[in-house]
Design an enzyme around this catalytic site. Structure first.
Site, PDB file in Angstrom:
ATOM      1  N   HIS A  56     -49.770 -15.289 -47.424  1.00 13.34           N
ATOM      2  CA  HIS A  56     -49.879 -15.496 -45.969  1.00 13.34           C
ATOM      3  C   HIS A  56     -50.441 -14.262 -45.252  1.00 13.34           C
ATOM      4  O   HIS A  56     -50.006 -13.914 -44.156  1.00 13.34           O
ATOM      5  CB  HIS A  56     -48.526 -15.900 -45.368  1.00 13.34           C
ATOM      6  CG  HIS A  56     -48.028 -17.214 -45.880  1.00 13.34           C
ATOM      7  ND1 HIS A  56     -48.387 -18.416 -45.316  1.00 13.34           N
ATOM      8  CD2 HIS A  56     -47.217 -17.518 -46.916  1.00 13.34           C
ATOM      9  CE1 HIS A  56     -47.803 -19.400 -45.995  1.00 13.34           C
ATOM     10  NE2 HIS A  56     -47.093 -18.887 -46.967  1.00 13.34           N
ATOM     11  N   ASN A 129     -44.242 -24.466 -43.271  1.00 13.66           N
ATOM     12  CA  ASN A 129     -45.638 -24.715 -43.654  1.00 13.66           C
ATOM     13  C   ASN A 129     -46.134 -25.948 -42.907  1.00 13.66           C
ATOM     14  O   ASN A 129     -45.364 -26.650 -42.241  1.00 13.66           O
ATOM     15  CB  ASN A 129     -45.745 -24.966 -45.160  1.00 13.66           C
ATOM     16  CG  ASN A 129     -45.770 -23.677 -45.973  1.00 13.66           C
ATOM     17  OD1 ASN A 129     -46.193 -22.625 -45.483  1.00 13.66           O
ATOM     18  ND2 ASN A 129     -45.322 -23.752 -47.203  1.00 13.66           N
TER      19      ASN A 129
END
Ligand code: NDP
Length: 486
Positions: A56, A129
């Site tokens: 990420h 997510n």
């Protein structure tokens, strides 16, 4: 001549007389060692990078507000939900998983969807997510999985072979692989995708009753995706398409919104569902546990400084507040450890006292010194240990979470064979119309470029078990005849 601009200083506040020319012996140099202003300037530049997130790393963020629109206080005592109409400030960060900080935005990948709610009883971080499930159900597999998404140690290139080798040997990944390769695997920008807490968490109320809960955030802008071809064109024109779209939209006063919804499961139901409700590779079907509206999220303010407010933003699933708890989900436990650990490494032991991470509610603890320790003690300097007689902070038993009921013996359980990994991907496959299926097949075929035949065959066998039409569709897209494959 009087200057209206602020006077330039060193970092210690001393005025700077000249910001262009080094201190030299003579007009032609050399530079003298006492030019601390030159060295300070260069030394700062050398330290402008902090370790990027291992996963990420590429992210986009903005500030906003959460507003309660429906009363769920019978499930949770969390003060953020205490009354309809209540507003809580928040910070959202979206991200891709695999790419480095300079990666292009419009890449096929899962997107991180994280919300830091600055509640009146501490920060609640919903670190989710844009997919309701994940590739693996056990944190023990996570470092291996991520390795397959990153660069090969010799070629320094990403490897389709590693990805499909891992996925085909880890069939619990089928559900998430199908989502990733479907239309929703490549959203146009953060505001055109849903978010999910993905894990099962728990709510607990004032009566000490526990409920299992799943968090959903439904885009109110509608779903929009790129095909692979469209994305290639976008990346050819701009590698920063998400940043441009998110920043530009908010700057224009068009504020993206999501409906915040939950699924609630009574505690005892967890023993009865045909699937493990704590398995991160599974959803709870809506027909069993319908979505309940909770509120609305709006993003309405761009960060003033990207590094301070987005790069330094430290989300961790360990940040829960009274009324919200964990579940037996083993992947969640690994994340509860690993996110806070990553931030201590990346930002330092006192990362929670950085302005963007600092709760807006009072903070009072006995953590001591360390790098960048700059918060003040708990009013009385004598109260630096616990228990003490000097008015130091005390624990509050009224926020004790009810005990979590757990059955079972401690062991390392490998239960792959017992678990149905095909039914839910099949339910998803059945949601796709013909054109969506066609794009799914083509996206998979494209992602399998260069992968050895035996690995492809192993993966095709899994697709067949989801639906023979799934396997055959991918075969056709790969140009493999059905008979040859059997
Ligand atoms: P439902 O028909 O009640 O719900 C379908 C869900 O799938 C909705 O949340 C919808 O999100 C989402 N969805 C619709 N089209 C797509 C798509 N092309 N790609 C990905 N998601 C899509 O079915 P069930 O609850 O029984 O679930 C069936 C399957 O739907 C699951 O196996 C799972 O793969 C998928 N799904 C289920 C979710 C859940 O929490 N139950 C959540 C997301 C997906 P939206 O309303 O935003 O369009």
């Amino acid at each position: 001549m009087a200057n209206k601009n602020p006077r330039l200083t060193t970092s210690a506040g001393a005025p700077v007389s000249n910001n262009k020319n080094s201190l030299t012996a003579g007009r032609r140099g050399p530079v003298v060692l006492s030019d601390y202003k030159l060295f300070e300037k260069i030394a700062h530049q050398n330290r402008e990078r902090i370790p990027e997130r291992v996963v990420h790393a590429k992210g986009w963020g903005a500030h906003g507000t959460f507003k309660v629109t429906n009363d769920i206080t019978k499930y949770t005592r969390a003060k953020i939900f205490s009354e309809v109409g209540k507003e809580t400030p928040l910070l959202m960060r979206f991200s891709t998983v695999a790419g480095e900080q300079g990666a292009a935005d419009a890449e096929r990948d899962v997107r991180g969807f994280s919300i830091k709610f600055y509640t009146e009883e501490g920060n609640w971080d919903m670190v989710g997510n844009n997919t309701p499930v994940f590739f693996v159900r056990d944190g023990y597999k996570f470092p291996d999985f991520i390795r397959t998404q990153k660069r090969h140690p010799k070629t320094n290139l990403r490897s389709n072979t590693a990805m499909w080798d891992f996925w085909s040997l880890t069939p619990e990944s089928l559900h998430q692989v199908t989502i990733l390769m479907s239309d929703r695997g490549l959203p146009v920008a953060p505001m055109y995708m849903n978010g999910y807490g993905s894990h099962t968490f728990s709510f607990w109320n004032n009566q000490g009753e526990r409920y299992w809960v799943k968090f959903h955030f439904k885009t109110m802008q509608g779903h929009r995706h790129y095909t692979n071809e469209e994305a290639k064109k976008v990346i050819g024109e701009s590698r920063e398409s998400y940043q441009e779209e998110l920043f530009g939209t908010i700057e224009r006063g068009e504020f993206p919104k999501w409906k915040f919804m939950v699924q609630i499961m009574p505690e005892a139901d967890a023993e009865k569902t045909p699937y493990n409700p704590f398995d991160l590779t599974k959803v709870w079907p809506h027909s069993d546990y319908p979505l309940i509206e909770v509120g609305e999220i709006e993003l309405n303010r761009n960060p003033e400084n990207y590094f301070n407010e987005v790069e330094n933003a430290a989300y961790s699933p360990s940040n829960v507040v009274p009324g919200i708890g964990f579940s037996p989900d083993k992947m969640l436990q690994a994340r509860v450890f690993s996110y806070a650990d990553a931030h201590r490494y990346r930002l330092g032991a006192h990362y929670e006292s950085l302005p963007i991470n600092r709760p807006k509610s009072p903070v009072a603890h006995y953590h001591k010194d360390g790098l960048m320790r700059y918060y003040t003690d708990n009013n009385n300097p004598d109260a630096y240990y616990e228990p003490n007689s000097f008015g130091g902070p005390e624990a509050d038993p009224s926020v004790e979470e009810p005990p979590m009921k757990i059955n079972g013996d401690i062991g390392r359980y490998e239960y792959e064979e017992e678990i149905d990994v095909y039914t839910q991907p099949r339910a998803l496959f059945n949601l796709f119309d013909d054109a969506q299926k066609e794009r799914l097949f083509n996206n998979i075929a494209e992602a399998m470029g260069g992968v050895p035949t035996e690995i492809i065959e192993r993966q095709l066998a899994h697709f067949d078990k989801v639906d023979p039409a799934y396997g055959d569709g991918v075969r056709a897209a790969l140009g493999i005849s059905q008979t040859a494959a059997q």
